[in-house]
Design a protein around this motif. Structure first.
Motif, mmCIF file in Angstrom:
data_model
loop_
_atom_site.group_PDB
_atom_site.id
_atom_site.type_symbol
_atom_site.label_atom_id
_atom_site.label_comp_id
_atom_site.label_asym_id
_atom_site.label_seq_id
_atom_site.Cartn_x
_atom_site.Cartn_y
_atom_site.Cartn_z
ATOM 1 N N GLY A 9 0.790 -1.228 0.000
ATOM 2 C CA GLY A 9 0.000 0.000 0.000
ATOM 3 C C GLY A 9 0.818 1.272 0.000
ATOM 4 O O GLY A 9 0.285 2.350 0.345
ATOM 5 N N TYR A 10 2.089 1.186 -0.413
ATOM 6 C CA TYR A 10 2.946 2.377 -0.397
ATOM 7 C C TYR A 10 4.142 2.115 -1.294
ATOM 8 O O TYR A 10 4.735 1.037 -1.257
ATOM 9 N N ASP A 11 4.513 3.115 -2.096
ATOM 10 C CA ASP A 11 5.681 3.018 -2.967
ATOM 11 C C ASP A 11 6.790 3.892 -2.413
ATOM 12 O O ASP A 11 6.751 5.113 -2.519
ATOM 13 N N VAL A 12 7.795 3.277 -1.825
ATOM 14 C CA VAL A 12 8.865 4.040 -1.185
ATOM 15 C C VAL A 12 9.680 4.831 -2.198
ATOM 16 O O VAL A 12 10.268 5.858 -1.863
ATOM 17 N N THR A 13 9.699 4.402 -3.462
ATOM 18 C CA THR A 13 10.505 5.122 -4.454
ATOM 19 C C THR A 13 9.917 6.488 -4.782
ATOM 20 O O THR A 13 10.609 7.352 -5.341
ATOM 21 N N ALA A 14 8.652 6.691 -4.439
ATOM 22 C CA ALA A 14 8.017 7.988 -4.678
ATOM 23 C C ALA A 14 8.220 8.958 -3.516
ATOM 24 O O ALA A 14 7.820 10.118 -3.609
ATOM 25 N N TRP A 15 8.824 8.498 -2.447
ATOM 26 C CA TRP A 15 9.069 9.315 -1.250
ATOM 27 C C TRP A 15 10.347 10.138 -1.429
ATOM 28 O O TRP A 15 11.326 9.663 -2.001
ATOM 29 N N ALA A 16 10.342 11.358 -0.923
ATOM 30 C CA ALA A 16 11.472 12.273 -1.144
ATOM 31 C C ALA A 16 12.771 11.775 -0.519
ATOM 32 O O ALA A 16 13.864 12.173 -0.958
ATOM 33 N N GLY A 17 12.690 10.926 0.488
ATOM 34 C CA GLY A 17 13.906 10.445 1.138
ATOM 35 C C GLY A 17 14.417 9.124 0.604
ATOM 36 O O GLY A 17 15.413 8.583 1.121
ATOM 37 N N PHE A 18 13.802 8.607 -0.444
ATOM 38 C CA PHE A 18 14.164 7.275 -0.913
ATOM 39 C C PHE A 18 15.640 7.169 -1.283
ATOM 40 O O PHE A 18 16.326 6.205 -0.917
ATOM 41 N N GLU A 19 16.165 8.140 -2.023
ATOM 42 C CA GLU A 19 17.539 8.023 -2.491
ATOM 43 C C GLU A 19 18.531 7.952 -1.336
ATOM 44 O O GLU A 19 19.574 7.301 -1.441
ATOM 45 N N VAL A 20 18.213 8.588 -0.222
ATOM 46 C CA VAL A 20 19.092 8.516 0.944
ATOM 47 C C VAL A 20 19.146 7.082 1.458
ATOM 48 O O VAL A 20 20.235 6.515 1.660
ATOM 49 N N LEU A 21 17.984 6.480 1.680
ATOM 50 C CA LEU A 21 17.968 5.111 2.184
ATOM 51 C C LEU A 21 18.522 4.126 1.158
ATOM 52 O O LEU A 21 19.203 3.159 1.518
ATOM 53 N N ARG A 22 18.234 4.357 -0.108
ATOM 54 C CA ARG A 22 18.810 3.499 -1.156
ATOM 55 C C ARG A 22 20.333 3.541 -1.103
ATOM 56 O O ARG A 22 21.013 2.505 -1.142
ATOM 57 N N ASP A 23 20.894 4.742 -1.004
ATOM 58 C CA ASP A 23 22.350 4.882 -0.998
ATOM 59 C C ASP A 23 22.963 4.234 0.242
ATOM 60 O O ASP A 23 24.054 3.646 0.166
ATOM 61 N N ILE A 24 22.281 4.318 1.379
ATOM 62 C CA ILE A 24 22.790 3.669 2.584
ATOM 63 C C ILE A 24 22.742 2.148 2.416
ATOM 64 O O ILE A 24 23.694 1.440 2.767
ATOM 65 N N ARG A 25 21.641 1.655 1.872
ATOM 66 C CA ARG A 25 21.522 0.212 1.641
ATOM 67 C C ARG A 25 22.647 -0.284 0.721
ATOM 68 O O ARG A 25 23.285 -1.313 0.977
ATOM 69 N N GLU A 26 22.870 0.417 -0.358
ATOM 70 C CA GLU A 26 23.932 0.022 -1.291
ATOM 71 C C GLU A 26 25.293 0.057 -0.613
ATOM 72 O O GLU A 26 26.148 -0.814 -0.853
ATOM 73 N N PHE A 27 25.505 1.043 0.233
ATOM 74 C CA PHE A 27 26.794 1.141 0.920
ATOM 75 C C PHE A 27 26.946 0.024 1.943
ATOM 76 O O PHE A 27 28.048 -0.519 2.115
ATOM 77 N N ARG A 28 25.861 -0.338 2.619
ATOM 78 C CA ARG A 28 25.939 -1.464 3.545
ATOM 79 C C ARG A 28 26.351 -2.739 2.799
ATOM 80 O O ARG A 28 27.176 -3.521 3.284
ATOM 81 N N MET A 29 25.781 -2.959 1.626
ATOM 82 C CA MET A 29 26.128 -4.129 0.838
ATOM 83 C C MET A 29 27.592 -4.096 0.400
ATOM 84 O O MET A 29 28.268 -5.128 0.326
ATOM 85 N N THR A 30 28.078 -2.899 0.113
ATOM 86 C CA THR A 30 29.471 -2.743 -0.288
ATOM 87 C C THR A 30 30.409 -3.018 0.880
ATOM 88 O O THR A 30 31.441 -3.692 0.725
ATOM 89 N N CYS A 31 30.058 -2.534 2.062
ATOM 90 C CA CYS A 31 30.888 -2.785 3.239
ATOM 91 C C CYS A 31 30.899 -4.272 3.599
ATOM 92 O O CYS A 31 31.915 -4.799 4.058
ATOM 93 N N MET A 32 29.778 -4.946 3.400
ATOM 94 C CA MET A 32 29.755 -6.387 3.631
ATOM 95 C C MET A 32 30.706 -7.098 2.674
ATOM 96 O O MET A 32 31.446 -8.015 3.063
ATOM 97 N N ALA A 33 30.717 -6.677 1.421
ATOM 98 C CA ALA A 33 31.652 -7.272 0.455
ATOM 99 C C ALA A 33 33.094 -7.019 0.863
ATOM 100 O O ALA A 33 33.963 -7.878 0.683
ATOM 101 N N ALA A 34 33.363 -5.849 1.435
ATOM 102 C CA ALA A 34 34.717 -5.546 1.904
ATOM 103 C C ALA A 34 35.117 -6.475 3.039
ATOM 104 O O ALA A 34 36.261 -6.946 3.110
ATOM 105 N N GLN A 35 34.178 -6.748 3.939
ATOM 106 C CA GLN A 35 34.452 -7.666 5.045
ATOM 107 C C GLN A 35 34.722 -9.070 4.522
ATOM 108 O O GLN A 35 35.657 -9.742 4.977
ATOM 109 N N VAL A 36 33.921 -9.528 3.573
ATOM 110 C CA VAL A 36 34.114 -10.863 3.012
ATOM 111 C C VAL A 36 35.465 -10.960 2.311
ATOM 112 O O VAL A 36 36.197 -11.950 2.466
#
Length: 297
Positions: A237-264
């Motif tokens: 019932g909600y599209d987060v990509t239409a929210w003004a803060g989406f790109e911030v959370l997207r960028d944090i998510r992508e960075f978390r995935m990148t840091c996990m790859a660095a740990q591995v």
């Protein structure tokens, strides 16, 4: 620590924890050695061994699992009548009931499960904590020994920038209990059950954080189709990509995935190319999304 030495250390922790908990671990089989070490024991028991310094998180995860079960939300269940977690030299060992055969949840199942979770009032019997989207990232950067100091300096600067952007998020949906890592691999279909896994990041925070995981799976990684994402949006019932803060959370998510790859990569240098690829993508050197990232444990 190499993969072999990490496995040896985890096995030693398991042996000690088993003696203290009165659980026979002699026939334990290693299932996965990643962020946590997972062992399968007879009688459908799973032992989970966290990294050092995660005792509080493990205790909260056990409390969350018990609370969700009492609330009627299907999630992985702790082994009853066992004191948890077991502390072995700063590493937390928890004991769980093994799920029957299962597969990744569909977009519809993930959306429905998240809707139910987000509608729950927060627990009152324990402190579930607040969402920290940056937990352990600085530590992973510091330990990324396959990267140059210049790369790690860029990652630290990027982390600081993301923290500033997160602090200035626009208004969110009403805060709720969030899973914290709600990608489709952590919401699984087991027969007629849809089950939450990996509860260690459950906390109170903006629901958008959980919804962003599926958006990233769609638009950053092309892991599910745009049509499936539309099903997810309709069901929740909600599209987060239409929210003004989406790109911030997207960028944090992508960075978390990148840091996990660095740990591995730090523990298995054969995976170094993946962290190089992810950093290049974040820096804008590999074109626009979606990016072809290879999953890491």
């Amino acid at each position: 620590m190499t993969q072999v030495s990490a496995e040896t250390a985890a096995r030693a922790v398991l042996d000690t924890a088993g003696r203290r908990a009165g659980i026979d671990v002699a026939k334990a089989e290693l299932m996965r050695l990643g962020e946590n070490a997972l062992y399968r024991l007879p009688n459908r028991i799973i032992a989970r061994i966290a990294r050092s310094g995660q005792l509080a998180a493990a205790a909260r995860e056990v409390a969350v699992a018990r609370w969700l079960e009492a609330s009627g939300v299907d999630a992985v269940r702790v082994l009853p009548d066992v004191a948890q977690p077991v502390d072995v030299d700063g590493r937390a060992v928890t004991w769980w009931q093994e799920l029957p055969p299962h597969r990744e949840g569909t977009a519809l199942q993930v959306a429905t499960a998240l809707r139910r979770l987000h509608d729950l009032p927060p627990p009152t019997g324990f402190n579930i904590g607040r969402l920290d989207p940056f937990v352990r990232l600085a530590e992973r950067i510091d330990r990324a020994v396959t990267l140059s100091e210049a790369d790690r300096a860029w990652m630290r600067a990027h982390l600081s920038d993301l923290a500033v952007r997160y602090a200035a998020l626009p208004e969110t949906l009403p805060e709720s209990v969030v899973h914290g890592d709600a990608w489709i691999g952590n919401v699984v279909s087991a027969g007629n059950r849809v089950v939450f896994l990996d509860l260690e990041r459950c906390s109170v925070g903006p629901p958008e954080w959980d919804l962003t995981s599926t958006a990233v799976k769609t638009f950053t990684l092309a892991g599910i189709s745009v049509e499936d994402y539309a099903v997810f949006v309709r069901a929740y019932g909600y599209d987060v990509t239409a929210w003004a803060g989406f790109e911030v959370l997207r960028d944090i998510r992508e960075f978390r995935m990148t840091c996990m790859a660095a740990q591995v990569a730090a523990e298995n240098p054969a995976r170094h190319d993946e962290i190089v690829l992810r950093l290049a993508c974040l820096r804008g050197e590999r074109g626009s999304r979606p990016w072809l990232w290879t999953p890491v444990p």
